[in-house]
Motif scaffolding. Structure first.
Motif, PDB file in Angstrom:
ATOM      1  N   THR A   1    -107.937  57.696  39.727  1.00 20.23           N
ATOM      2  CA  THR A   1    -107.422  58.149  38.438  1.00 20.23           C
ATOM      3  C   THR A   1    -106.427  57.138  37.885  1.00 20.23           C
ATOM      4  OG1 THR A   1    -105.598  59.420  39.420  1.00 20.23           O
ATOM      5  CG2 THR A   1    -107.689  60.566  39.075  1.00 20.23           C
ATOM      6  N   MET A   2    -106.561  56.859  36.616  1.00 15.31           N
ATOM      7  CA  MET A   2    -105.621  56.000  35.900  1.00 15.31           C
ATOM      8  C   MET A   2    -105.110  56.783  34.704  1.00 15.31           C
ATOM      9  SD  MET A   2    -106.382  52.449  33.823  1.00 15.31           S
ATOM     10  CE  MET A   2    -105.988  51.302  35.137  1.00 15.31           C
ATOM     11  N   THR A   3    -103.800  56.777  34.483  1.00 18.29           N
ATOM     12  CA  THR A   3    -103.214  57.478  33.348  1.00 18.29           C
ATOM     13  C   THR A   3    -102.809  56.485  32.273  1.00 18.29           C
ATOM     14  OG1 THR A   3    -102.397  59.262  34.743  1.00 18.29           O
ATOM     15  CG2 THR A   3    -101.383  59.031  32.588  1.00 18.29           C
ATOM     16  N   ILE A   4    -103.226  56.769  31.048  1.00 15.70           N
ATOM     17  CA  ILE A   4    -102.901  55.934  29.898  1.00 15.70           C
ATOM     18  C   ILE A   4    -101.832  56.650  29.072  1.00 15.70           C
ATOM     19  CG2 ILE A   4    -103.788  54.773  27.844  1.00 15.70           C
ATOM     20  CD1 ILE A   4    -105.037  53.742  30.382  1.00 15.70           C
ATOM     21  N   SER A   5    -100.739  55.968  28.804  1.00 16.56           N
ATOM     22  CA  SER A   5     -99.693  56.505  27.938  1.00 16.56           C
ATOM     23  C   SER A   5     -99.936  56.001  26.522  1.00 16.56           C
ATOM     24  CB  SER A   5     -98.312  56.055  28.432  1.00 16.56           C
ATOM     25  OG  SER A   5     -97.292  56.484  27.551  1.00 16.56           O
ATOM     26  N   GLY A   6     -99.970  56.922  25.569  1.00 18.59           N
ATOM     27  CA  GLY A   6    -100.288  56.552  24.185  1.00 18.59           C
ATOM     28  C   GLY A   6     -99.143  56.823  23.230  1.00 18.59           C
ATOM     29  N   LEU A   7     -99.055  55.978  22.194  1.00 19.29           N
ATOM     30  CA  LEU A   7     -98.145  56.194  21.068  1.00 19.29           C
ATOM     31  C   LEU A   7     -98.992  56.240  19.807  1.00 19.29           C
ATOM     32  CD1 LEU A   7     -95.240  53.683  21.893  1.00 19.29           C
ATOM     33  CD2 LEU A   7     -95.332  56.136  22.382  1.00 19.29           C
ATOM     34  N   PHE A   8     -98.702  57.196  18.917  1.00 24.28           N
ATOM     35  CA  PHE A   8     -99.571  57.430  17.772  1.00 24.28           C
ATOM     36  C   PHE A   8     -98.738  57.732  16.538  1.00 24.28           C
ATOM     37  CE2 PHE A   8    -102.512  59.952  15.167  1.00 24.28           C
ATOM     38  CZ  PHE A   8    -103.678  59.197  15.256  1.00 24.28           C
ATOM     39  N   ASP A   9     -98.980  56.995  15.449  1.00 21.38           N
ATOM     40  CA  ASP A   9     -98.319  57.221  14.164  1.00 21.38           C
ATOM     41  C   ASP A   9     -98.979  58.431  13.503  1.00 21.38           C
ATOM     42  OD1 ASP A   9     -97.479  57.216  11.501  1.00 21.38           O
ATOM     43  OD2 ASP A   9     -97.363  55.035  11.397  1.00 21.38           O
ATOM     44  N   VAL A  10     -98.286  59.576  13.517  1.00 23.50           N
ATOM     45  CA  VAL A  10     -98.921  60.824  13.087  1.00 23.50           C
ATOM     46  C   VAL A  10     -99.056  60.918  11.572  1.00 23.50           C
ATOM     47  CG1 VAL A  10     -98.167  62.077  15.132  1.00 23.50           C
ATOM     48  CG2 VAL A  10     -96.726  62.089  13.095  1.00 23.50           C
ATOM     49  N   MET A  11     -98.281  60.156  10.816  1.00 27.10           N
ATOM     50  CA  MET A  11     -98.387  60.214   9.359  1.00 27.10           C
ATOM     51  C   MET A  11     -99.559  59.377   8.848  1.00 27.10           C
ATOM     52  SD  MET A  11     -96.194  62.323   8.329  1.00 27.10           S
ATOM     53  CE  MET A  11     -94.592  63.061   8.572  1.00 27.10           C
ATOM     54  N   ASN A  12     -99.832  58.272   9.512  1.00 25.93           N
ATOM     55  CA  ASN A  12    -100.913  57.383   9.077  1.00 25.93           C
ATOM     56  C   ASN A  12    -102.176  57.502   9.921  1.00 25.93           C
ATOM     57  OD1 ASN A  12     -99.503  56.057   6.895  1.00 25.93           O
ATOM     58  ND2 ASN A  12     -98.284  55.016   8.455  1.00 25.93           N
ATOM     59  N   ASN A  13    -102.124  58.347  10.987  1.00 26.52           N
ATOM     60  CA  ASN A  13    -103.293  58.518  11.877  1.00 26.52           C
ATOM     61  C   ASN A  13    -103.751  57.202  12.487  1.00 26.52           C
ATOM     62  OD1 ASN A  13    -103.218  61.199  11.238  1.00 26.52           O
ATOM     63  ND2 ASN A  13    -105.088  61.226  10.027  1.00 26.52           N
ATOM     64  N   ILE A  14    -102.794  56.397  12.924  1.00 25.37           N
ATOM     65  CA  ILE A  14    -103.106  55.099  13.516  1.00 25.37           C
ATOM     66  C   ILE A  14    -102.473  55.011  14.914  1.00 25.37           C
ATOM     67  CG2 ILE A  14    -102.678  52.608  13.353  1.00 25.37           C
ATOM     68  CD1 ILE A  14    -104.744  53.429  11.424  1.00 25.37           C
ATOM     69  N   PRO A  15    -103.258  54.673  15.956  1.00 24.44           N
ATOM     70  CA  PRO A  15    -102.653  54.461  17.279  1.00 24.44           C
ATOM     71  C   PRO A  15    -101.782  53.213  17.286  1.00 24.44           C
ATOM     72  CG  PRO A  15    -104.983  53.876  17.310  1.00 24.44           C
ATOM     73  CD  PRO A  15    -104.718  54.489  15.970  1.00 24.44           C
ATOM     74  N   ILE A  16    -100.635  53.303  17.919  1.00 23.84           N
ATOM     75  CA  ILE A  16     -99.731  52.162  18.023  1.00 23.84           C
ATOM     76  C   ILE A  16     -99.989  51.387  19.302  1.00 23.84           C
ATOM     77  CG2 ILE A  16     -97.292  51.507  18.206  1.00 23.84           C
ATOM     78  CD1 ILE A  16     -96.660  54.041  16.555  1.00 23.84           C
ATOM     79  N   SER A  17    -100.166  52.107  20.397  1.00 18.97           N
ATOM     80  CA  SER A  17    -100.427  51.410  21.662  1.00 18.97           C
ATOM     81  C   SER A  17    -101.044  52.374  22.668  1.00 18.97           C
ATOM     82  CB  SER A  17     -99.137  50.811  22.241  1.00 18.97           C
ATOM     83  OG  SER A  17     -98.256  51.839  22.639  1.00 18.97           O
ATOM     84  N   TYR A  18    -101.801  51.787  23.599  1.00 20.37           N
ATOM     85  CA  TYR A  18    -102.294  52.489  24.781  1.00 20.37           C
ATOM     86  C   TYR A  18    -101.840  51.669  25.982  1.00 20.37           C
ATOM     87  CZ  TYR A  18    -105.571  54.605  21.411  1.00 20.37           C
ATOM     88  OH  TYR A  18    -106.134  55.255  20.346  1.00 20.37           O
ATOM     89  N   TYR A  19    -101.196  52.300  26.933  1.00 21.81           N
ATOM     90  CA  TYR A  19    -100.580  51.548  28.028  1.00 21.81           C
ATOM     91  C   TYR A  19    -100.947  52.169  29.371  1.00 21.81           C
ATOM     92  CZ  TYR A  19     -97.008  49.011  30.644  1.00 21.81           C
ATOM     93  OH  TYR A  19     -96.360  48.196  31.536  1.00 21.81           O
ATOM     94  N   PRO A  20    -101.663  51.437  30.248  1.00 22.16           N
ATOM     95  CA  PRO A  20    -101.935  51.955  31.597  1.00 22.16           C
ATOM     96  C   PRO A  20    -100.629  52.066  32.376  1.00 22.16           C
ATOM     97  CG  PRO A  20    -103.382  50.108  31.047  1.00 22.16           C
ATOM     98  CD  PRO A  20    -102.315  50.136  30.009  1.00 22.16           C
ATOM     99  N   ILE A  21    -100.295  53.259  32.830  1.00 17.67           N
ATOM    100  CA  ILE A  21     -99.026  53.493  33.507  1.00 17.67           C
ATOM    101  C   ILE A  21     -99.003  52.768  34.845  1.00 17.67           C
ATOM    102  CG2 ILE A  21     -97.553  55.254  34.557  1.00 17.67           C
ATOM    103  CD1 ILE A  21     -98.466  57.198  32.458  1.00 17.67           C
ATOM    104  N   LYS A  22     -97.936  51.998  35.053  1.00 15.60           N
ATOM    105  CA  LYS A  22     -97.747  51.278  36.311  1.00 15.60           C
ATOM    106  C   LYS A  22     -96.991  52.167  37.293  1.00 15.60           C
ATOM    107  CE  LYS A  22     -99.496  47.542  34.498  1.00 15.60           C
ATOM    108  NZ  LYS A  22    -100.827  47.053  34.902  1.00 15.60           N
ATOM    109  N   LEU A  23     -97.430  52.167  38.534  1.00 16.58           N
ATOM    110  CA  LEU A  23     -96.764  52.960  39.552  1.00 16.58           C
ATOM    111  C   LEU A  23     -95.476  52.284  39.983  1.00 16.58           C
ATOM    112  CD1 LEU A  23     -99.816  53.871  41.814  1.00 16.58           C
ATOM    113  CD2 LEU A  23     -98.729  55.302  40.100  1.00 16.58           C
ATOM    114  N   ASN A  24     -94.478  53.067  40.313  1.00 16.73           N
ATOM    115  CA  ASN A  24     -93.255  52.544  40.906  1.00 16.73           C
ATOM    116  C   ASN A  24     -92.827  53.468  42.030  1.00 16.73           C
ATOM    117  OD1 ASN A  24     -91.843  54.749  39.675  1.00 16.73           O
ATOM    118  ND2 ASN A  24     -91.756  53.570  37.775  1.00 16.73           N
ATOM    119  N   ASN A  25     -91.677  53.210  42.606  1.00 13.95           N
ATOM    120  CA  ASN A  25     -91.252  53.977  43.775  1.00 13.95           C
ATOM    121  C   ASN A  25     -91.119  55.474  43.491  1.00 13.95           C
ATOM    122  OD1 ASN A  25     -91.158  51.683  45.350  1.00 13.95           O
ATOM    123  ND2 ASN A  25     -89.018  51.251  44.848  1.00 13.95           N
TER     124      ASN A  25
END
Length: 300
Positions: A38-62
């Protein structure tokens, strides 16, 4: 809401299923049944313009070795937000540490809090109040919608109506529909890459297709009447079926397209001048080699 110059950004995560061969110590975990990763993608989305800002594969840490933490994923891409933005989170994000971090970055926030949050214990529905939490001035709203209680904590402490808060949080749902497009309309099935290099290539391709189809939808909205909407599947159809034809055979737009591609090329691809490598093998070691095939018999 429409008169403010702020950008309202929804935050959310989604889980992708990948082949078990990709499990590693960086960002792919083994599933509970051990059959896939499983890989989790963290997303940011401009809700007024309906445009994705970024998709980021979450990096594991301690602190996230046993599970993917969406808050950790958001913090890993917080640099994509500006100090005039307002981030909108669902009920699983809030923490004192995250609130302080957003305050440091001068980023506004709207959190939906858990139903058992003590801050809302004695509040009536359709009410609001201003309090201090962790020494930070915040505003609380409480309302009910379709038998569900909404406890909203926000950094917006100036005059704002509860109807506006309802509308802003409702707009957060757009990131959920964008995640659906990412996972089901474009990906259609789980990623099948057998190694990490191919996995990351697939992820980047999906991100590019999702962003590009959203841009098509964004510009197409201005041409529609108010009683119509653009379907994401139709946008993908245009992207798959029509974009190549427009780029290759529409002579009127070819200069504009080339200019855009040129900008992307200069911005994205790092060019190192006067760099070369010695060729290790002059002729291939295959059956086409005049000296024979290293895997089989010789050829004349």
């Amino acid at each position: 809401i429409n008169q403010t110059n702020k950008r309202f950004v929804a935050c959310d995560g989604m889980v992708l299923a990948v082949p078990v061969d990709n499990v590693n110590d960086k960002d792919v975990l083994i599933s509970k049944n051990k059959y896939y990763g499983t890989m989790t993608i963290s997303g940011l989305f401009d809700v007024m313009n309906n445009i994705p800002i970024s998709y980021y594969p979450i990096k594991l840490n301690n602190s996230t070795k046993t599970k993917h933490n969406e808050t950790a994923g958001f913090l890993q891409q917080i640099q994509n937000l500006n100090n005039n933005d307002v981030a909108i989170f669902d009920r699983w994000y809030f923490s004192d540490e995250l609130q302080k971090k957003l305050k440091e970055k001068d980023i506004g926030y709207i959190f939906r809090m858990k139903d058992n949050s003590k801050m809302f214990k004695n509040m009536d529905y359709n009410a609001s109040k201003i309090i201090y939490h962790n020494g930070i001035k915040i505003q609380l709203f409480k309302y009910k919608l379709n038998n569900n209680t909404y406890n909203i904590l926000t950094s917006i402490t100036d005059s704002i109506k509860i109807e506006e808060i309802k509308a802003l949080y409702w707009k957060r749902w757009k990131i959920e529909t964008d995640n659906k497009k990412f996972k089901y309309d474009i990906l259609r099935n789980r990623i099948r890459s057998k190694n990490n290099n191919s996995l990351y290539t697939d992820i980047e391709c999906i991100k590019f297709m999702s962003t590009l189809s959203s841009i098509i939808e964004f510009f197409g909205r201005s041409e529609l009447s108010e009683n119509k909407k653009i379907n994401s599947v139709n946008c993908l159809h245009i992207l798959y079926k029509c974009l190549l034809k427009i780029i290759m055979y529409n002579s009127e737009d070819i200069k504009k397209i080339c200019r855009i591609i040129g900008i992307i090329y200069k911005k994205v691809i790092e060019i190192v001048l006067e760099r070369s490598y010695d060729r290790k093998r002059v002729t291939p070691s295959t059956k086409w080699n005049e000296y024979g095939n290293r895997y089989g018999s010789s050829y004349n």
